[in-house]
Design a protein around this motif. Sequence first.
Motif, PDB file in Angstrom:
ATOM      1  N   ILE A  10       0.916  -1.463  -0.014  1.00  0.00           N
ATOM      2  CA  ILE A  10      -0.303  -0.166   0.095  1.00  0.00           C
ATOM      3  C   ILE A  10       0.730   1.427  -0.254  1.00  0.00           C
ATOM      4  CG2 ILE A  10      -1.518   1.569   1.370  1.00  0.00           C
ATOM      5  CD1 ILE A  10      -2.722  -0.858   2.357  1.00  0.00           C
ATOM      6  N   ARG A  11       1.981   1.339   0.629  1.00  0.00           N
ATOM      7  CA  ARG A  11       2.609   2.216   0.584  1.00  0.00           C
ATOM      8  C   ARG A  11       2.952   2.470  -0.718  1.00  0.00           C
ATOM      9  NH1 ARG A  11       5.426   0.534   4.585  1.00  0.00           N
ATOM     10  NH2 ARG A  11       7.758  -0.044   3.257  1.00  0.00           N
ATOM     11  N   LYS A  12       3.663   1.411  -0.627  1.00  0.00           N
ATOM     12  CA  LYS A  12       4.651   1.349  -2.483  1.00  0.00           C
ATOM     13  C   LYS A  12       3.701   1.818  -3.396  1.00  0.00           C
ATOM     14  CE  LYS A  12       8.952  -1.561  -2.589  1.00  0.00           C
ATOM     15  NZ  LYS A  12       9.392  -0.842  -3.188  1.00  0.00           N
ATOM     16  N   PHE A  13       2.335   2.102  -3.504  1.00  0.00           N
ATOM     17  CA  PHE A  13       1.509   1.945  -4.698  1.00  0.00           C
ATOM     18  C   PHE A  13       0.999   3.781  -3.861  1.00  0.00           C
ATOM     19  CE2 PHE A  13      -2.505   0.491  -6.557  1.00  0.00           C
ATOM     20  CZ  PHE A  13      -2.870   1.040  -7.180  1.00  0.00           C
ATOM     21  N   LEU A  14       0.738   4.281  -2.986  1.00  0.00           N
ATOM     22  CA  LEU A  14       0.470   5.872  -2.621  1.00  0.00           C
ATOM     23  C   LEU A  14       1.004   6.888  -2.872  1.00  0.00           C
ATOM     24  CD1 LEU A  14      -2.078   4.971   0.218  1.00  0.00           C
ATOM     25  CD2 LEU A  14      -2.487   5.310  -1.979  1.00  0.00           C
ATOM     26  N   THR A  15       2.954   6.168  -2.876  1.00  0.00           N
ATOM     27  CA  THR A  15       4.140   6.938  -2.753  1.00  0.00           C
ATOM     28  C   THR A  15       4.328   7.163  -4.277  1.00  0.00           C
ATOM     29  OG1 THR A  15       5.627   5.079  -1.877  1.00  0.00           O
ATOM     30  CG2 THR A  15       4.925   6.681  -0.799  1.00  0.00           C
ATOM     31  N   THR A  16       4.384   5.722  -5.056  1.00  0.00           N
ATOM     32  CA  THR A  16       4.781   5.841  -6.568  1.00  0.00           C
ATOM     33  C   THR A  16       3.390   6.602  -7.365  1.00  0.00           C
ATOM     34  OG1 THR A  16       5.271   3.887  -5.951  1.00  0.00           O
ATOM     35  CG2 THR A  16       5.310   4.102  -8.423  1.00  0.00           C
ATOM     36  N   PHE A  17       1.995   6.262  -7.254  1.00  0.00           N
ATOM     37  CA  PHE A  17       0.565   7.116  -7.504  1.00  0.00           C
ATOM     38  C   PHE A  17       0.728   8.942  -6.980  1.00  0.00           C
ATOM     39  CE2 PHE A  17      -3.286   9.124  -7.167  1.00  0.00           C
ATOM     40  CZ  PHE A  17      -4.300   8.540  -8.324  1.00  0.00           C
ATOM     41  N   PHE A  18       1.243   9.067  -6.576  1.00  0.00           N
ATOM     42  CA  PHE A  18       0.983  10.328  -5.768  1.00  0.00           C
ATOM     43  C   PHE A  18       2.171  11.196  -6.666  1.00  0.00           C
ATOM     44  CE2 PHE A  18      -2.200   9.131  -2.123  1.00  0.00           C
ATOM     45  CZ  PHE A  18      -2.841  10.173  -3.068  1.00  0.00           C
ATOM     46  N   PHE A  19       3.640  10.414  -6.592  1.00  0.00           N
ATOM     47  CA  PHE A  19       5.150  10.962  -7.205  1.00  0.00           C
ATOM     48  C   PHE A  19       4.443  11.107  -8.727  1.00  0.00           C
ATOM     49  CE2 PHE A  19       8.639  10.213  -9.174  1.00  0.00           C
ATOM     50  CZ  PHE A  19       9.798  11.453  -8.965  1.00  0.00           C
ATOM     51  N   MET A  20       4.216   9.991  -9.143  1.00  0.00           N
ATOM     52  CA  MET A  20       3.704  10.236 -10.992  1.00  0.00           C
ATOM     53  C   MET A  20       2.836  11.345 -10.924  1.00  0.00           C
ATOM     54  SD  MET A  20       3.925   6.776 -12.649  1.00  0.00           S
ATOM     55  CE  MET A  20       5.605   5.363 -12.310  1.00  0.00           C
ATOM     56  N   MET A  21       1.536  10.980 -10.046  1.00  0.00           N
ATOM     57  CA  MET A  21       0.554  12.496 -10.931  1.00  0.00           C
ATOM     58  C   MET A  21       1.055  13.755 -10.255  1.00  0.00           C
ATOM     59  SD  MET A  21      -2.810  13.434 -10.893  1.00  0.00           S
ATOM     60  CE  MET A  21      -4.034  11.956  -9.687  1.00  0.00           C
ATOM     61  N   GLY A  22       1.340  13.838  -9.272  1.00  0.00           N
ATOM     62  CA  GLY A  22       2.851  15.179  -9.545  1.00  0.00           C
ATOM     63  C   GLY A  22       2.912  15.254 -10.353  1.00  0.00           C
ATOM     64  N   ILE A  23       4.652  14.699 -11.177  1.00  0.00           N
ATOM     65  CA  ILE A  23       5.090  14.913 -12.182  1.00  0.00           C
ATOM     66  C   ILE A  23       4.681  15.172 -13.171  1.00  0.00           C
ATOM     67  CG2 ILE A  23       6.887  13.576 -13.647  1.00  0.00           C
ATOM     68  CD1 ILE A  23       8.149  15.269 -10.806  1.00  0.00           C
ATOM     69  N   ILE A  24       3.011  14.266 -13.928  1.00  0.00           N
ATOM     70  CA  ILE A  24       3.003  14.513 -15.077  1.00  0.00           C
ATOM     71  C   ILE A  24       2.008  15.882 -15.149  1.00  0.00           C
ATOM     72  CG2 ILE A  24       0.981  13.453 -16.105  1.00  0.00           C
ATOM     73  CD1 ILE A  24       1.455  10.484 -15.182  1.00  0.00           C
TER      74      ILE A  24
END
Length: 359
Positions: A10-24
């Motif tokens: 869950i931690r990996k999923f959410l951190t990766t998602f919000f990181f990619m969302m922020g970059i995009i």
Amino acid sequence: MFKILDRYIIRKFLTTFFFMMGIIMLLAMVFDLSEKLGDFIDYKAPASAIIFDYYLNFILYYGNLFSPMIIFVSVIWFTAKMAQETEIIPILNSGRTFERFLRPYMIVSTFLMVIALVLNHFVIPVSNGQRLDFEEKYYREAMYIQNYHAEFPGNQMVNFRSFASDDNVINDLVVQKWSKNKDSVVYFLKARNARYNGESGKWVLIDYYERTIGYPNDEINEGKEKVMELGFDLSEIAKRNNIAEAMTFSELKKFIEREKLKGSGEVPMYEIELYKRSSLPFATYVLTIIGVSVSSRKRRGGIGVNIALGLVIIFIYIFAMQVTTVAAIKVGFPAQIAVWIPNLIFGGVAYVMYRFALK
């Protein structure tokens, strides 16, 4: 309670998602600002309005719109990395099944799907209203309509020669009301100019001619100016294609019903907007299962192979959505079915890939 494995994924999923969302979203804002900066300067848009009225709502709209795709890429990215670092094999060899390994993914998908549904139906329409108002004021060119002709509820026909949004004036307005069986005109109105008052909901007519037809009470009125209601407002005549984006669920339903009574050819487009608000969030489940199934095995080509395969699937999904949308607008295919077909097709693909992943 969540186990260590659940919290880890869950931690990996959410951190990766919000990181990619922020970059995009950051890249999207930079490209959008570079395109529109000249217009913002020309129209003297305040910095506070640019930040809070436009780009804050810009992030909400486009971030939510593309969240299923970003979720898919995020799942492939961190799961493939786990596979390459040989983290998944020990998890499965410890006696945990693939279904158990998939559970934290589905927990996060459900969480993100519920957020997307709430945003789509309650938050985004209000947010879009602010963003579109900003665009109308500081970016969009004036809207011009010529030779307008439409039928409104109550057997009412409306025609006018031209309209310009910069002064909100209709030129050469003609309104005709027909009898119930539409075999004769019972009312006729013509005005050189017409201006809509949004506060009162009434029209100001200039140089008007009005006739109520019907023996023996035939009546004619004419004059320089008259204020009256016409049974429709300016937004029903002068509207941009994205007007539905700023409507809540109930508002959009009522709007679609009225457009159907008018015989509008844009009804399928509005119905697609309505049904996509529910179908796109559910794509999160389908794309998550496909993403885990694709990337949970260690591949010789590394993470790049998984990313490339994921992008191919994304392109096919977007293409399928576009095909069904065009079919609904141009061919008359039912809009509700059109927006759910890609989910159903890729749901089948997800099931097949999931079965292969089990082996």
